[in-house]
Structure formats: C-alpha cells, structure tokens
Design a protein around this motif. Sequence first.
Motif, PDB file in Angstrom:
ATOM      1  N   TRP A   1      35.169  43.724  47.020  1.00  0.00           N
ATOM      2  CA  TRP A   1      34.407  42.618  47.580  1.00  0.00           C
ATOM      3  C   TRP A   1      35.023  42.078  48.870  1.00  0.00           C
ATOM      4  N   ALA A   2      36.330  42.041  48.962  1.00  0.00           N
ATOM      5  CA  ALA A   2      36.954  41.508  50.174  1.00  0.00           C
ATOM      6  C   ALA A   2      36.486  42.285  51.403  1.00  0.00           C
ATOM      7  N   LYS A   3      36.489  43.619  51.326  1.00  0.00           N
ATOM      8  CA  LYS A   3      36.037  44.430  52.461  1.00  0.00           C
ATOM      9  C   LYS A   3      34.535  44.299  52.664  1.00  0.00           C
ATOM     10  N   THR A   4      33.788  44.279  51.563  1.00  0.00           N
ATOM     11  CA  THR A   4      32.329  44.202  51.676  1.00  0.00           C
ATOM     12  C   THR A   4      31.884  42.880  52.278  1.00  0.00           C
TER      13      THR A   4
ATOM     14  N   LEU B   1      25.156  24.838  38.009  1.00  0.00           N
ATOM     15  CA  LEU B   1      26.407  25.590  38.046  1.00  0.00           C
ATOM     16  C   LEU B   1      26.454  26.733  37.050  1.00  0.00           C
ATOM     17  N   ASN B   2      26.046  26.477  35.809  1.00  0.00           N
ATOM     18  CA  ASN B   2      26.186  27.516  34.780  1.00  0.00           C
ATOM     19  C   ASN B   2      25.264  28.706  35.006  1.00  0.00           C
ATOM     20  N   ALA B   3      24.136  28.474  35.674  1.00  0.00           N
ATOM     21  CA  ALA B   3      23.185  29.571  35.905  1.00  0.00           C
ATOM     22  C   ALA B   3      23.281  30.141  37.317  1.00  0.00           C
ATOM     23  N   ALA B   4      24.268  29.693  38.089  1.00  0.00           N
ATOM     24  CA  ALA B   4      24.374  30.126  39.483  1.00  0.00           C
ATOM     25  C   ALA B   4      24.815  31.586  39.572  1.00  0.00           C
ATOM     26  N   ALA B   5      24.447  32.226  40.668  1.00  0.00           N
ATOM     27  CA  ALA B   5      24.879  33.597  40.952  1.00  0.00           C
ATOM     28  C   ALA B   5      26.064  33.528  41.911  1.00  0.00           C
ATOM     29  N   PHE B   6      27.176  34.125  41.516  1.00  0.00           N
ATOM     30  CA  PHE B   6      28.401  34.060  42.302  1.00  0.00           C
ATOM     31  C   PHE B   6      28.630  35.360  43.067  1.00  0.00           C
ATOM     32  N   TYR B   7      29.427  35.271  44.103  1.00  0.00           N
ATOM     33  CA  TYR B   7      29.882  36.496  44.758  1.00  0.00           C
ATOM     34  C   TYR B   7      30.550  37.390  43.713  1.00  0.00           C
TER      35      TYR B   7
END
Length: 418
Positions: free
Chosen positions: A379-382, A366-372
Amino acid sequence: MTAGLAGAVGLSATACGGGDQVADDVVLKLVAAEYGDASDSGSTERYWNELAQEFRQEHSGIRVDVSVFPWEDIDAEVAGLVRAGQSPDIAQLGSYADFAAAGQLYPVSELLSIPVQADFVPALAVAGEVRRVQYGMPFAASTRLLFYNKALFEDAGLDPKAPPETWEELAEAAAALKAAGVPVPYALPLGPEEAHGEALMWMLSGGGGLTDGSGSYVIDSPENVATFTWLRENLVAKGLTGSQAPAVTDRRDAFAAFAAGEVGMLNGHPSLMRQADRGQIEYGTGRLPGRNGPTANTMGVADWIMGFKQHGNREQIGLFLNFVFRKENVQGFADRYEMLPVTTPATQAMMESEEHERVVPFLQQLNAAAFYPVGKVSWAKTSTVLRQEIGSAMLPDSDIRGLLRSIQVQAEKADDAA
C-alpha cells in the motif's frame, strides 16, 4: 501466542498501579506526527510532552523522549531511522505494514492488556492487522462528510438546509454556485498531498473502491473508470472545480479556501469544522453524494502507533501505550485536534455528550467506513503512485481507462514484490 498473552497479562497487572518501576532510567524514543499548528499551544509536541510527564509521575524509572515531524516528513524520517539501525521505540504515523512484514514490530498482543485491546473500535482493530495479526494500534481516526457553505448556497438560490445527495444534484448545485460567482463551486483536491483520499471517496460513491472482498486491488474496475469519467465530463470540463487544475490542488489549500469563503462544496474531515469556525463560515454537512443517492460507506482514515523491537523495551513500551489508551487520554487527544476517538468507551462518551454533538455524524459512520488497505505491504508504494498520477485523469485528453490500468499494474507488481 502464549508468550504474547503472558506479556499482556503481566501488563494488565502493572499498568493500573501507581509508582511502578520496571527499570531505572529507561528512555523510550517516541517519534510522532504533527496534528497541530505552529503555535506552542497547538503543537502535538506539547501534547506528547504533557502526556509523557504525567506518565513519568506513575513510572518514575521511564522517560519518554519526544520528537515530532510534519506529516510530509514523518514517513521518511522513521524509515531513515530504521535503515540506520536507530529505530524509535514507538512511532506514530500513517502506515505500519512495511515494518510489520520485516519483523520489526511487536504484535499488539505483546504490548497491550487484553481489556485495552478489546476497547478498540472493531473496524479499526481489523485495519491494523497484517496476515490476521494486529501490529498497528489506531491512534486517531476520521471519516468524511460533504461540507457546504450555507451563505453561498443562499446567494445561489439553493436550499441551505438541503445538501446534494446524488451526483446529478451535486453538479446542479455546483452550476448554480458558478453562476452566482463562486470561485470554486466544488473543490476537487487531486494534488499529491492527499489525492488517494479524494480518489477513494469518489470510487466509493460510484460503487467501486481500491480493493475487492478478497483484498485484491481493483483500481481499474469498470465502476472506477465510470466514476472518473463522470467527474471529468460533468465537473472539471464544465469549470465547476475552479480555475486551478485538480492535479495541482492540495487538500490543505482547498480547506483554507473553504475557510476563506471561496469554496461552495468539498469533502472534509472533522478538523475542517474548527478551521471553518475560525473563518466564521456558516457551513452544513451531509453524507457524500453518490451516483443514485447518498454513499452507503464513506471513507475512513486511521493513523497508527506501533512499538519497535530493536531496543528490546517491550515491557516499558507496553506500560506507556496502555497509559496512552486510557479513555481520558484518547478522548483528550480527539477533543484537542477535532479527531475521532479510536476506542469504544471514548466513542460512546462523545456520542452521549451534547458538547460533541457536531461530531456525531462522523462517529456514526466509523464502524462501516472503508479504510485504505494499510495492512497490505504494497500500500505504501501504491498510495504514492495514486497521489502522483490520479490527478492526470482530469486532463481533457487523458485516457482514464489506460491510466487506471497502469496504476493497477503497478499496484499488482508492488503486491507481488511484497
């Protein structure tokens, strides 16, 4: 900043006591997403109503009115309420940046006590920021692992204790599964439900991603072009992703097919474990295969809760949210819906519990994860463009470089507009 800290200090003094009343008959409108199933026992509405009832026992002057909507409807529902001037006091959904940029949300520092703020998993707290101010409070999280069907592996002559760790090994395993008659050797859900998630997992496994270190979009990077080219040529073109085109394959359908024993491998989050259990599937998990070895950073996803300013119920909202983020409530939700907790105390408790042993591999990432890039207003449109268009990269004659460039240009335009 001083006002925010003062508010937080005031909340820390009141949120711990029993029977506190801020005002009589204050009704907080809560709109939330559905994590459960159609049954009453599994519905998220029941969860929230139970929590609201417990909260009211401590704060008799505050009532929480709950409305729950399916994930495919929740964003539009909240946006519609805001446009109509009927903002909820609290909303729990997949994004927050648009509302924060429009000045419609309270900063977290004005809602939560300092100890509660400090409890958030650091990577999630940072992901909740817009221009270095936190507006989004992580509510539930997940990371991704490769799931595989052990029985189908054995039938195909594969080692059920050795999931593939590289793309080459994944393709070889998928070919063996196909030869053994498995309908979908590897499920590739690039349909509109969550194509942006599957796409990001593959980008990361190829050394790419959605954004660079400065937060700029890099969707058309050489790494991403190479990743989708490999996917099309080595999995899709060879019939290793089943008879249905990835562009019309949704995640929920892929998960259901895995639970029915029709899928050999796919990327999945923790809730797939419970679904596989119901289907009596003996499964294994492993880190996402990468180009030359297991992917260093998997994808992480967080859902968000936020407080709206419109009705001015800052203190009451804060009282309720401090209650929501008590360790037992955070862990209770994670247990109930097979999600990952968003606070360090609840995470530590699950890591140390034998009962939650199978969740540990997800928690460790979790701590090293890549998030949106949810802190980007664009970001909503993308993400919508990605969901609608990325699946076409798997068509036989598609121009992958041109497609990714087109998505990149649309993302940059959305960024400029924001």
